[in-house]
Design a protein around this motif. Structure first.
Motif, PDB file in Angstrom:
ATOM      1  N   HIS A 210     -11.870  63.602 -23.450  1.00 43.93           N
ATOM      2  CA  HIS A 210     -12.502  64.109 -24.667  1.00 43.93           C
ATOM      3  C   HIS A 210     -12.223  65.608 -24.832  1.00 43.93           C
ATOM      4  O   HIS A 210     -11.941  66.084 -25.930  1.00 43.93           O
ATOM      5  CB  HIS A 210     -14.011  63.851 -24.620  1.00 43.93           C
ATOM      6  N   ARG A 211     -12.280  66.334 -23.738  1.00 49.66           N
ATOM      7  CA  ARG A 211     -12.049  67.775 -23.780  1.00 49.66           C
ATOM      8  C   ARG A 211     -10.618  68.088 -24.231  1.00 49.66           C
ATOM      9  O   ARG A 211     -10.369  69.121 -24.863  1.00 49.66           O
ATOM     10  CB  ARG A 211     -12.314  68.376 -22.397  1.00 49.66           C
ATOM     11  N   ALA A 212      -9.685  67.205 -23.924  1.00 53.29           N
ATOM     12  CA  ALA A 212      -8.282  67.423 -24.270  1.00 53.29           C
ATOM     13  C   ALA A 212      -7.929  66.932 -25.668  1.00 53.29           C
ATOM     14  O   ALA A 212      -6.751  66.915 -26.042  1.00 53.29           O
ATOM     15  CB  ALA A 212      -7.381  66.733 -23.245  1.00 53.29           C
ATOM     16  N   GLY A 213      -8.928  66.539 -26.458  1.00 53.94           N
ATOM     17  CA  GLY A 213      -8.672  66.158 -27.843  1.00 53.94           C
ATOM     18  C   GLY A 213      -8.476  64.682 -28.090  1.00 53.94           C
ATOM     19  O   GLY A 213      -8.094  64.279 -29.195  1.00 53.94           O
ATOM     20  N   PHE A 214      -8.741  63.856 -27.091  1.00 50.49           N
ATOM     21  CA  PHE A 214      -8.644  62.408 -27.275  1.00 50.49           C
ATOM     22  C   PHE A 214      -9.920  61.886 -27.932  1.00 50.49           C
ATOM     23  O   PHE A 214     -11.017  62.394 -27.697  1.00 50.49           O
ATOM     24  CB  PHE A 214      -8.450  61.705 -25.933  1.00 50.49           C
ATOM     25  N   THR A 215      -9.761  60.840 -28.735  1.00 51.39           N
ATOM     26  CA  THR A 215     -10.880  60.174 -29.380  1.00 51.39           C
ATOM     27  C   THR A 215     -11.001  58.760 -28.840  1.00 51.39           C
ATOM     28  O   THR A 215      -9.991  58.044 -28.751  1.00 51.39           O
ATOM     29  CB  THR A 215     -10.667  60.099 -30.908  1.00 51.39           C
ATOM     30  N   ARG A 216     -12.180  58.372 -28.473  1.00 49.91           N
ATOM     31  CA  ARG A 216     -12.384  56.985 -28.064  1.00 49.91           C
ATOM     32  C   ARG A 216     -12.366  56.106 -29.308  1.00 49.91           C
ATOM     33  O   ARG A 216     -13.206  56.249 -30.196  1.00 49.91           O
ATOM     34  CB  ARG A 216     -13.717  56.819 -27.325  1.00 49.91           C
ATOM     35  N   LEU A 217     -11.405  55.191 -29.361  1.00 48.28           N
ATOM     36  CA  LEU A 217     -11.301  54.304 -30.514  1.00 48.28           C
ATOM     37  C   LEU A 217     -12.168  53.062 -30.370  1.00 48.28           C
ATOM     38  O   LEU A 217     -12.736  52.575 -31.349  1.00 48.28           O
ATOM     39  CB  LEU A 217      -9.847  53.877 -30.728  1.00 48.28           C
ATOM     40  N   TYR A 218     -12.231  52.545 -29.165  1.00 48.90           N
ATOM     41  CA  TYR A 218     -12.993  51.315 -28.963  1.00 48.90           C
ATOM     42  C   TYR A 218     -13.188  51.086 -27.471  1.00 48.90           C
ATOM     43  O   TYR A 218     -12.602  51.770 -26.633  1.00 48.90           O
ATOM     44  CB  TYR A 218     -12.298  50.101 -29.589  1.00 48.90           C
ATOM     45  N   VAL A 219     -14.033  50.127 -27.157  1.00 45.72           N
ATOM     46  CA  VAL A 219     -14.236  49.695 -25.782  1.00 45.72           C
ATOM     47  C   VAL A 219     -13.632  48.300 -25.636  1.00 45.72           C
ATOM     48  O   VAL A 219     -13.907  47.406 -26.449  1.00 45.72           O
ATOM     49  CB  VAL A 219     -15.732  49.666 -25.413  1.00 45.72           C
ATOM     50  N   ARG A 220     -12.806  48.130 -24.621  1.00 41.36           N
ATOM     51  CA  ARG A 220     -12.154  46.835 -24.388  1.00 41.36           C
ATOM     52  C   ARG A 220     -12.859  46.124 -23.234  1.00 41.36           C
ATOM     53  O   ARG A 220     -12.808  46.580 -22.097  1.00 41.36           O
ATOM     54  CB  ARG A 220     -10.673  47.054 -24.046  1.00 41.36           C
ATOM     55  N   PRO A 221     -13.516  45.029 -23.516  1.00 43.63           N
ATOM     56  CA  PRO A 221     -14.308  44.353 -22.474  1.00 43.63           C
ATOM     57  C   PRO A 221     -13.459  43.546 -21.493  1.00 43.63           C
ATOM     58  O   PRO A 221     -12.321  43.160 -21.795  1.00 43.63           O
ATOM     59  CB  PRO A 221     -15.232  43.438 -23.282  1.00 43.63           C
ATOM     60  N   ASN A 222     -14.026  43.300 -20.343  1.00 46.95           N
ATOM     61  CA  ASN A 222     -13.436  42.429 -19.330  1.00 46.95           C
ATOM     62  C   ASN A 222     -14.162  41.085 -19.340  1.00 46.95           C
ATOM     63  O   ASN A 222     -15.402  41.030 -19.325  1.00 46.95           O
ATOM     64  CB  ASN A 222     -13.570  43.047 -17.927  1.00 46.95           C
ATOM     65  N   TYR A 223     -13.390  40.011 -19.305  1.00 41.94           N
ATOM     66  CA  TYR A 223     -13.943  38.675 -19.151  1.00 41.94           C
ATOM     67  C   TYR A 223     -13.548  38.154 -17.773  1.00 41.94           C
ATOM     68  O   TYR A 223     -12.357  38.127 -17.440  1.00 41.94           O
ATOM     69  CB  TYR A 223     -13.442  37.756 -20.263  1.00 41.94           C
ATOM     70  N   VAL A 224     -14.546  37.790 -16.985  1.00 42.47           N
ATOM     71  CA  VAL A 224     -14.336  37.445 -15.580  1.00 42.47           C
ATOM     72  C   VAL A 224     -15.040  36.132 -15.264  1.00 42.47           C
ATOM     73  O   VAL A 224     -16.104  35.828 -15.829  1.00 42.47           O
ATOM     74  CB  VAL A 224     -14.904  38.572 -14.668  1.00 42.47           C
ATOM     75  N   LEU A 225     -14.460  35.359 -14.346  1.00 37.96           N
ATOM     76  CA  LEU A 225     -15.113  34.135 -13.884  1.00 37.96           C
ATOM     77  C   LEU A 225     -16.216  34.508 -12.892  1.00 37.96           C
ATOM     78  O   LEU A 225     -15.957  35.196 -11.913  1.00 37.96           O
ATOM     79  CB  LEU A 225     -14.099  33.213 -13.191  1.00 37.96           C
ATOM     80  N   PRO A 226     -17.452  34.087 -13.117  1.00 37.14           N
ATOM     81  CA  PRO A 226     -18.515  34.397 -12.159  1.00 37.14           C
ATOM     82  C   PRO A 226     -18.176  33.853 -10.780  1.00 37.14           C
ATOM     83  O   PRO A 226     -17.633  32.737 -10.652  1.00 37.14           O
ATOM     84  CB  PRO A 226     -19.740  33.680 -12.758  1.00 37.14           C
ATOM     85  N   GLN A 227     -18.474  34.633  -9.745  1.00 34.85           N
ATOM     86  CA  GLN A 227     -18.172  34.230  -8.383  1.00 34.85           C
ATOM     87  C   GLN A 227     -19.433  33.685  -7.716  1.00 34.85           C
ATOM     88  O   GLN A 227     -20.518  34.242  -7.880  1.00 34.85           O
ATOM     89  CB  GLN A 227     -17.613  35.406  -7.596  1.00 34.85           C
ATOM     90  N   ALA A 228     -19.275  32.618  -6.970  1.00 31.65           N
ATOM     91  CA  ALA A 228     -20.418  32.023  -6.284  1.00 31.65           C
ATOM     92  C   ALA A 228     -20.944  32.943  -5.192  1.00 31.65           C
ATOM     93  O   ALA A 228     -20.194  33.673  -4.584  1.00 31.65           O
ATOM     94  CB  ALA A 228     -19.988  30.689  -5.682  1.00 31.65           C
TER      95      ALA A 228
END
Length: 280
Positions: A262-280
């Motif tokens: 952010h300090r270097a001038g980048f803008t967060r465009l979106y959040v990309r979620p992770n989809y994971v198989l639940p582990q027993a």
């Protein structure tokens, strides 16, 4: 970003350049390391699958780019999941950008047992305007790593992230590779931090940002980001992207990487979620 068409094009470009950077990173892995750690990678339609059972974290075991260039078919989704189950760790992730198509893709993953897990990854964009220098310059010296010093980069990546020993030789193989610019920050002659830039199609992906624990808080990553932006602009790059873990709400200021971009001038465009198989 003034119009919907431009935003859509940027979303596509930053997903594509990250996808190609990681695919090429896996292609760079020396044969001995591939055999020893079961590294695998494959194009799955327009997406890619990345697997490294020797490094059992989501960054190295995931599907990237699903439904980005064109809508993902049920067959493509099935093939991607089957390949990951065969080659990756059980906790592998399928990452879906908000623009992934078809719109029902998240529901298709959930129907197959995957669940949205964690905060996801913050995806950043920056145009090619010059970066402003940090108000407190670092005393560390940032250099483009030369092939004869390739081990400097690999060693910092491995130690800075606390990854398995084999990662050092793997990451060292990026030095001097086409499309890659690889940097290290030095305290005297000692490499203490690093970062890489992959350029493809006029876009640059910044990543592999690591700092040795005892050198954190000394401005290394700010300087590495500024140097990569300057070199990318000189190389004709029109846009930059990077990603970090998305902090929990209210914790953003505590996340150094999040703040550095952010300090270097980048803008967060979106959040990309992770989809994971639940582990027993």
């Amino acid at each position: 970003m003034k119009n919907t068409g431009f935003v859509r094009d940027v979303h596509l470009a930053i997903e594509q350049v990250e996808r190609e950077a990681w695919f090429d990173m896996y292609a760079a892995a020396p044969a001995a390391i591939v055999q020893r750690t079961n590294i695998a990678f494959r194009r799955l339609g327009t997406a890619i699958g990345l697997a490294d059972r020797g490094t059992p974290i989501a960054e190295f075991n995931r599907v990237l780019g699903l439904g980005i260039d064109e809508p993902a078919s049920e067959d493509e989704l099935e093939r991607a999941i089957a390949w990951m189950k065969e080659h990756a760790v059980p906790s592998h992730a399928l990452q879906l950008a908000p623009t992934a198509r078809p719109e029902g893709l998240p529901q298709s993953l959930e129907a197959r047992g995957y669940r949205r897990t964690g905060n996801g990854w913050a995806k950043y964009y920056r145009d090619a305007s010059p970066a402003e220098g940090h108000p407190i310059p670092t005393a560390l010296e940032v250099k483009l790593v030369r092939p004869e010093d390739a081990a400097h980069f690999g060693q910092v990546v491995q130690a800075g992230f606390g990854l398995p020993a084999a990662v050092a030789d793997w990451q060292s193989a990026l030095v001097g590779r086409p499309k890659w610019n690889v940097y290290a920050a030095y305290d005297g002659g000692v490499p203490v931090a690093c970062g890489a830039m992959f350029i493809d199609g006029g876009w640059a992906w910044l990543g592999v940002d690591a700092t040795l624990a005892e050198y954190r808080g000394r401005g290394a990553q700010n300087a590495l980001i500024e140097r990569r932006i300057a070199d990318g602009i000189a190389a004709g790059v029109s846009g930059f992207t990077a990603e970090t873990g998305q902090p929990s709400e209210g914790e953003e200021r505590k996340n150094k990487s999040y703040g550095n971009y952010h300090r270097a001038g980048f803008t967060r465009l979106y959040v990309r979620p992770n989809y994971v198989l639940p582990q027993a």
